[in-house]
Design a protein around this motif. Structure first.
Motif, PDB file in Angstrom:
ATOM      1  N   TYR A 137       7.992  -8.845  -2.955  1.00 13.24           N
ATOM      2  CA  TYR A 137       6.906  -8.293  -3.763  1.00 13.24           C
ATOM      3  C   TYR A 137       7.393  -7.109  -4.597  1.00 13.24           C
ATOM      4  O   TYR A 137       7.108  -7.030  -5.806  1.00 13.24           O
ATOM      5  CB  TYR A 137       5.755  -7.860  -2.860  1.00 13.24           C
ATOM      6  N   LEU A 138       8.124  -6.203  -3.963  1.00 14.48           N
ATOM      7  CA  LEU A 138       8.603  -5.016  -4.686  1.00 14.48           C
ATOM      8  C   LEU A 138       9.589  -5.393  -5.796  1.00 14.48           C
ATOM      9  O   LEU A 138       9.588  -4.779  -6.868  1.00 14.48           O
ATOM     10  CB  LEU A 138       9.259  -4.039  -3.710  1.00 14.48           C
ATOM     11  N   ALA A 139      10.411  -6.395  -5.534  1.00 19.17           N
ATOM     12  CA  ALA A 139      11.355  -6.846  -6.561  1.00 19.17           C
ATOM     13  C   ALA A 139      10.617  -7.408  -7.764  1.00 19.17           C
ATOM     14  O   ALA A 139      10.976  -7.145  -8.922  1.00 19.17           O
ATOM     15  CB  ALA A 139      12.312  -7.885  -5.978  1.00 19.17           C
ATOM     16  N   GLU A 140       9.576  -8.185  -7.503  1.00 20.61           N
ATOM     17  CA  GLU A 140       8.791  -8.738  -8.610  1.00 20.61           C
ATOM     18  C   GLU A 140       8.007  -7.648  -9.334  1.00 20.61           C
ATOM     19  O   GLU A 140       7.890  -7.663 -10.564  1.00 20.61           O
ATOM     20  CB  GLU A 140       7.852  -9.819  -8.084  1.00 20.61           C
TER      21      GLU A 140
ATOM     22  N   ALA B  66       4.383  -2.195   6.648  1.00 22.38           N
ATOM     23  CA  ALA B  66       3.325  -2.830   5.865  1.00 22.38           C
ATOM     24  C   ALA B  66       3.110  -1.963   4.633  1.00 22.38           C
ATOM     25  O   ALA B  66       3.444  -0.771   4.630  1.00 22.38           O
ATOM     26  CB  ALA B  66       2.033  -2.942   6.661  1.00 22.38           C
ATOM     27  N   ILE B  67       2.597  -2.560   3.572  1.00 23.79           N
ATOM     28  CA  ILE B  67       2.288  -1.794   2.364  1.00 23.79           C
ATOM     29  C   ILE B  67       0.903  -2.164   1.853  1.00 23.79           C
ATOM     30  O   ILE B  67       0.393  -3.253   2.122  1.00 23.79           O
ATOM     31  CB  ILE B  67       3.319  -2.011   1.233  1.00 23.79           C
ATOM     32  N   HIS B  68       0.327  -1.239   1.124  1.00 22.18           N
ATOM     33  CA  HIS B  68      -0.876  -1.515   0.336  1.00 22.18           C
ATOM     34  C   HIS B  68      -0.625  -0.970  -1.058  1.00 22.18           C
ATOM     35  O   HIS B  68      -0.377   0.232  -1.223  1.00 22.18           O
ATOM     36  CB  HIS B  68      -2.120  -0.868   0.932  1.00 22.18           C
ATOM     37  N   ASP B  69      -0.643  -1.859  -2.039  1.00 18.85           N
ATOM     38  CA  ASP B  69      -0.439  -1.469  -3.432  1.00 18.85           C
ATOM     39  C   ASP B  69      -1.800  -1.090  -4.022  1.00 18.85           C
ATOM     40  O   ASP B  69      -2.661  -1.955  -4.218  1.00 18.85           O
ATOM     41  CB  ASP B  69       0.195  -2.617  -4.215  1.00 18.85           C
ATOM     42  N   GLN B  70      -1.978   0.188  -4.281  1.00 18.72           N
ATOM     43  CA  GLN B  70      -3.254   0.649  -4.809  1.00 18.72           C
ATOM     44  C   GLN B  70      -3.510   0.128  -6.221  1.00 18.72           C
ATOM     45  O   GLN B  70      -4.664   0.006  -6.634  1.00 18.72           O
ATOM     46  CB  GLN B  70      -3.295   2.180  -4.800  1.00 18.72           C
ATOM     47  N   ASP B  71      -2.442  -0.180  -6.953  1.00 17.37           N
ATOM     48  CA  ASP B  71      -2.604  -0.660  -8.324  1.00 17.37           C
ATOM     49  C   ASP B  71      -3.186  -2.070  -8.367  1.00 17.37           C
ATOM     50  O   ASP B  71      -3.940  -2.409  -9.284  1.00 17.37           O
ATOM     51  CB  ASP B  71      -1.255  -0.635  -9.053  1.00 17.37           C
ATOM     52  N   THR B  72      -2.817  -2.894  -7.399  1.00 16.26           N
ATOM     53  CA  THR B  72      -3.249  -4.301  -7.398  1.00 16.26           C
ATOM     54  C   THR B  72      -4.201  -4.626  -6.260  1.00 16.26           C
ATOM     55  O   THR B  72      -4.722  -5.739  -6.207  1.00 16.26           O
ATOM     56  CB  THR B  72      -2.020  -5.218  -7.284  1.00 16.26           C
ATOM     57  N   ASP B  73      -4.384  -3.682  -5.341  1.00 18.21           N
ATOM     58  CA  ASP B  73      -5.210  -3.870  -4.140  1.00 18.21           C
ATOM     59  C   ASP B  73      -4.678  -5.014  -3.285  1.00 18.21           C
ATOM     60  O   ASP B  73      -5.447  -5.769  -2.682  1.00 18.21           O
ATOM     61  CB  ASP B  73      -6.677  -4.102  -4.511  1.00 18.21           C
ATOM     62  N   ILE B  74      -3.354  -5.129  -3.228  1.00 17.74           N
ATOM     63  CA  ILE B  74      -2.699  -6.154  -2.414  1.00 17.74           C
ATOM     64  C   ILE B  74      -2.043  -5.486  -1.213  1.00 17.74           C
ATOM     65  O   ILE B  74      -1.350  -4.474  -1.356  1.00 17.74           O
ATOM     66  CB  ILE B  74      -1.641  -6.914  -3.232  1.00 17.74           C
ATOM     67  N   SER B  75      -2.265  -6.050  -0.028  1.00 19.77           N
ATOM     68  CA  SER B  75      -1.621  -5.580   1.196  1.00 19.77           C
ATOM     69  C   SER B  75      -0.649  -6.652   1.680  1.00 19.77           C
ATOM     70  O   SER B  75      -0.957  -7.850   1.626  1.00 19.77           O
ATOM     71  CB  SER B  75      -2.651  -5.289   2.284  1.00 19.77           C
ATOM     72  N   ILE B  76       0.507  -6.221   2.166  1.00 14.63           N
ATOM     73  CA  ILE B  76       1.540  -7.158   2.608  1.00 14.63           C
ATOM     74  C   ILE B  76       2.191  -6.634   3.879  1.00 14.63           C
ATOM     75  O   ILE B  76       2.487  -5.434   3.990  1.00 14.63           O
ATOM     76  CB  ILE B  76       2.631  -7.350   1.528  1.00 14.63           C
TER      77      ILE B  76
ATOM     78  N   ILE C 166       2.212   2.953  -4.032  1.00 17.46           N
ATOM     79  CA  ILE C 166       2.322   2.130  -2.836  1.00 17.46           C
ATOM     80  C   ILE C 166       2.068   2.985  -1.605  1.00 17.46           C
ATOM     81  O   ILE C 166       2.731   4.015  -1.403  1.00 17.46           O
ATOM     82  CB  ILE C 166       3.733   1.512  -2.715  1.00 17.46           C
ATOM     83  N   ASN C 167       1.121   2.604  -0.779  1.00 15.13           N
ATOM     84  CA  ASN C 167       0.978   3.185   0.549  1.00 15.13           C
ATOM     85  C   ASN C 167       1.925   2.431   1.472  1.00 15.13           C
ATOM     86  O   ASN C 167       1.799   1.209   1.641  1.00 15.13           O
ATOM     87  CB  ASN C 167      -0.457   3.068   1.057  1.00 15.13           C
ATOM     88  N   PHE C 168       2.853   3.154   2.061  1.00 13.17           N
ATOM     89  CA  PHE C 168       3.931   2.560   2.846  1.00 13.17           C
ATOM     90  C   PHE C 168       3.793   2.988   4.304  1.00 13.17           C
ATOM     91  O   PHE C 168       3.966   4.157   4.644  1.00 13.17           O
ATOM     92  CB  PHE C 168       5.272   3.008   2.257  1.00 13.17           C
ATOM     93  N   TYR C 169       3.457   2.037   5.160  1.00 16.28           N
ATOM     94  CA  TYR C 169       3.252   2.290   6.577  1.00 16.28           C
ATOM     95  C   TYR C 169       4.534   1.928   7.323  1.00 16.28           C
ATOM     96  O   TYR C 169       4.970   0.771   7.287  1.00 16.28           O
ATOM     97  CB  TYR C 169       2.088   1.453   7.100  1.00 16.28           C
TER      98      TYR C 169
END
Length: 219
Positions: free
Chosen positions: A73-76, A54-64, A2-5
């Protein structure tokens, strides 16, 4: 990964505490609010409202963006701190929304008028500190019959604690709220919470950062 901004604010610490408690690998990317980096076009692609976290999940390419959505999202993703049965899930979600719609905005306004407004506005200070205290009392009542806010430890506890831990900064008392104080001490005792509430650290407290269960790098 997770990229965590983030930046050192209650909403930022909300996510870092969750990442640490869930033992999710992440990389911290500090957003310098004082330099206006939250308004940079690259950051606005991740967070259109120009706010952290904000985050960007490199595994799923999802940004939130939006801290509550990130917590869900993190809980799921981790399968932690969120029940699976419908009734319990909505119990958690309603107390998560309680923080996002109530304690966060009210306490945030209290801090703004007390700490940052160019002139004192007693009516506004009274309005927001009194309403924040009332919301604390709602939590105290809920905690009188529950160990955690939604019975079991969850993201609702993390979301609310991220703001309650700075109640002195907002000049809101927790005196007489024994159940709330018991819960705050319980939350403060958790190693992941201790690490997460210092990622990123408050100004002048970089020495308090302790790397724990999650593998963290900073940039």
């Amino acid at each position: 990964m997770i990229n965590f901004y983030s930046a050192p604010t209650p909403n930022g610490w909300k996510v870092s505490m969750a990442l640490e408690e869930m033992e999710i690998e992440y990389k911290l990317l500090l957003v310098e609010l004082g330099k206006g980096e939250q308004h940079h076009p690259d950051f606005l692609k991740l967070s259109p409202n120009g706010r952290i976290p904000a985050i960007h999940d490199q595994d799923t390419d999802i940004s939130i963006f939006e801290s509550g959505a990130i917590l869900l999202y993190l809980a799921e993703k981790s399968g932690k701190l969120m029940p699976v049965d419908t009734a319990s899930r909505y119990e958690v979600m309603q107390w998560l929304m309680f923080q996002m719609a109530g304690i966060g905005p009210m306490q945030g306004q209290a801090v703004a008028f007390i700490r940052y407004f160019p002139e004192e506005v007693p009516q506004a200070i009274s309005r927001y500190t009194n309403e924040t205290r009332r919301l604390y009392e709602v939590l105290d009542q809920q905690l009188s019959t529950n160990e955690y806010i939604a019975d079991r430890y969850s993201i609702a506890d993390i979301a609310n604690y991220s703001w309650l831990r700075s109640h002195k900064w907002a000049r809101v008392s927790v005196d007489g709220l024994d159940h709330l104080q018991r819960w705050m001490a319980l939350m403060a005792s958790k190693p992941g919470i201790q690490r997460g509430c210092n990622v990123p650290p408050s100004p002048g407290k970089a020495d308090l950062v302790k790397r724990g269960g999650a593998a963290i790098t900073t940039q």
